[in-house]
Design a protein around this motif. Sequence first.
Motif, PDB file in Angstrom:
ATOM      1  N   THR A   3      18.459  30.663  34.901  1.00  0.00           N
ATOM      2  CA  THR A   3      19.702  30.014  34.470  1.00  0.00           C
ATOM      3  C   THR A   3      20.742  29.981  35.580  1.00  0.00           C
ATOM      4  O   THR A   3      21.847  29.475  35.374  1.00  0.00           O
ATOM      5  CB  THR A   3      20.281  30.743  33.245  1.00  0.00           C
ATOM      6  OG1 THR A   3      20.501  32.125  33.576  1.00  0.00           O
ATOM      7  CG2 THR A   3      19.332  30.654  32.070  1.00  0.00           C
ATOM      8  N   HIS A  42      11.737  31.465  26.799  1.00  0.00           N
ATOM      9  CA  HIS A  42      13.147  31.537  27.178  1.00  0.00           C
ATOM     10  C   HIS A  42      13.740  30.140  27.317  1.00  0.00           C
ATOM     11  O   HIS A  42      14.847  29.866  26.833  1.00  0.00           O
ATOM     12  CB  HIS A  42      13.291  32.304  28.502  1.00  0.00           C
ATOM     13  CG  HIS A  42      14.715  32.571  28.892  1.00  0.00           C
ATOM     14  ND1 HIS A  42      15.143  32.576  30.203  1.00  0.00           N
ATOM     15  CD2 HIS A  42      15.818  32.834  28.130  1.00  0.00           C
ATOM     16  CE1 HIS A  42      16.437  32.835  30.237  1.00  0.00           C
ATOM     17  NE2 HIS A  42      16.877  32.997  28.995  1.00  0.00           N
ATOM     18  N   LEU A  46      16.822  28.619  25.162  1.00  0.00           N
ATOM     19  CA  LEU A  46      18.005  28.063  25.817  1.00  0.00           C
ATOM     20  C   LEU A  46      18.263  26.644  25.322  1.00  0.00           C
ATOM     21  O   LEU A  46      19.421  26.244  25.107  1.00  0.00           O
ATOM     22  CB  LEU A  46      17.817  28.063  27.339  1.00  0.00           C
ATOM     23  CG  LEU A  46      17.830  29.428  28.035  1.00  0.00           C
ATOM     24  CD1 LEU A  46      17.412  29.271  29.503  1.00  0.00           C
ATOM     25  CD2 LEU A  46      19.214  30.071  27.939  1.00  0.00           C
ATOM     26  N   GLU A 108      20.260  35.407  27.154  1.00  0.00           N
ATOM     27  CA  GLU A 108      20.471  34.252  28.015  1.00  0.00           C
ATOM     28  C   GLU A 108      20.018  34.511  29.445  1.00  0.00           C
ATOM     29  O   GLU A 108      19.617  33.583  30.154  1.00  0.00           O
ATOM     30  CB  GLU A 108      21.947  33.836  28.009  1.00  0.00           C
ATOM     31  CG  GLU A 108      22.186  32.548  28.770  1.00  0.00           C
ATOM     32  CD  GLU A 108      23.497  31.869  28.395  1.00  0.00           C
ATOM     33  OE1 GLU A 108      23.920  30.986  29.160  1.00  0.00           O
ATOM     34  OE2 GLU A 108      24.070  32.205  27.350  1.00  0.00           O
TER      35      GLU A 108
END
Length: 452
Positions: A3, A42, A46, A108
């Motif tokens: 991220t 993941h 997201l 996150e």
Amino acid sequence: MGTERIPLAKHDYNGPFGYQLLGGIMRYGSYDAKFLNPIAEHVAQLHQKDPYMFADNKVVNSPFKNPFNPSGVNGAGYDPATAMLEALGNSPEAAKKFFTDEPTAYNEDGTVNHGAKADLGKGIDNYLDFFGNEKWESFPDVNSLDQNELKASTDQMPDALGHALEAATLGYPAGDPDAGVVRDADNAAVMQQVMEKYGADAGLLKEHEAMADSLGTMGAGYIDDINWALEKNDANSPFAPGKNPDGHLDFADTQDKNGRSVVRGFLSTLGQHLDAYATVSAAEQVYTRSVLEGQVGADGKIDTGAARATVHTGSEVQGMLDQSRADQVEVTNLKTHEDYEKAVAKRAGWVEFGANGAAAKAGLNRCIADAGWGVFLTILHAKAESAGREVIAVDPRNTSRTCPECGHTAKESRPTQEKFHCVSCGHQTHADKVGALNVLRARLVRRNANQA
């Protein structure tokens, strides 16, 4: 780092996300589930939190087209969700686990959120339903404002999802068939979920039409189980699996304890999409012939009951596909289109298939010509191995013109399509029986020669 923004040059403050760079690499490789699946999960979570997160650095009409996916196939590479599905499509074991294991919750930053339940949306607890949501929300993964490209971009995720499901259900990478793969209960479980989901709602595949070809491939891979389900998974059916029962669909956990209703819905859905229709139709016709050949015993006697059941079920499968296809063509006002004509022609052939052996043989010959001998032999060998049977190729020339009693060969011994009357010794019987006996004898000769 997935991220985080990765600067590609000095003072680059709008660099790509780590997952965008990683996705450009991973969509073309095969990966272990322990590596791939946490990343794929993941990315999915997201996306659930913010479908437009990875659009932040998107550049329109840039001179650098498809910056994170140079091929441009299924996106420019901004959306890593599509890339991870493509990676799963190349990684059968990872794909199987992705769709069968309980989702793991991630924070996150990519760390596991221990004790939490993965948030995939209201009422959604698995990744098939997450990606297979008709209300899927995302951004156009293209560097263009061209309306055709923007519209085509809506097919990217469903197409990639189809590839991931092919790998998860068939046990080999999407588009790379391997007859040596032995499927297990988890492969079959994913296939059952797919059949139930898309068979119950034909409109869903219209929303995800780009994956119709993949569903057709999956249907072809499970064509034996589809036939078995239409016989209510009877253990004495000619379609019952000869070995590896765990890798087959028995639908024992459904309300009616068999898969007949599930299969009917699934076939009706596939029939509305030309690619899926053509693939499953060809596979069914090849499979029906292989099962019919299996009803000839070592002594040359034919199990007429099993042969009749085989023909009946094969006709039912093809009839449902053809009816659905013809209805769809008519609804879309393409009645005069060649697709409609082909659907009607094939449907007529299979109606006759159930009525008489001559038309059946003509229909099978036509379907094998349509499918191609390469496809025929690939499917036949795979299904024979799955059923614990042996495939021995023999030369079919003159098998229906050679008298099984005296060995004389003459085309005059076939006065009609169905009748055999030897012009040398006078032996009379059905022409198909003559052909079956001669093929059987040739097969035994070949087998004995191979063993010698």
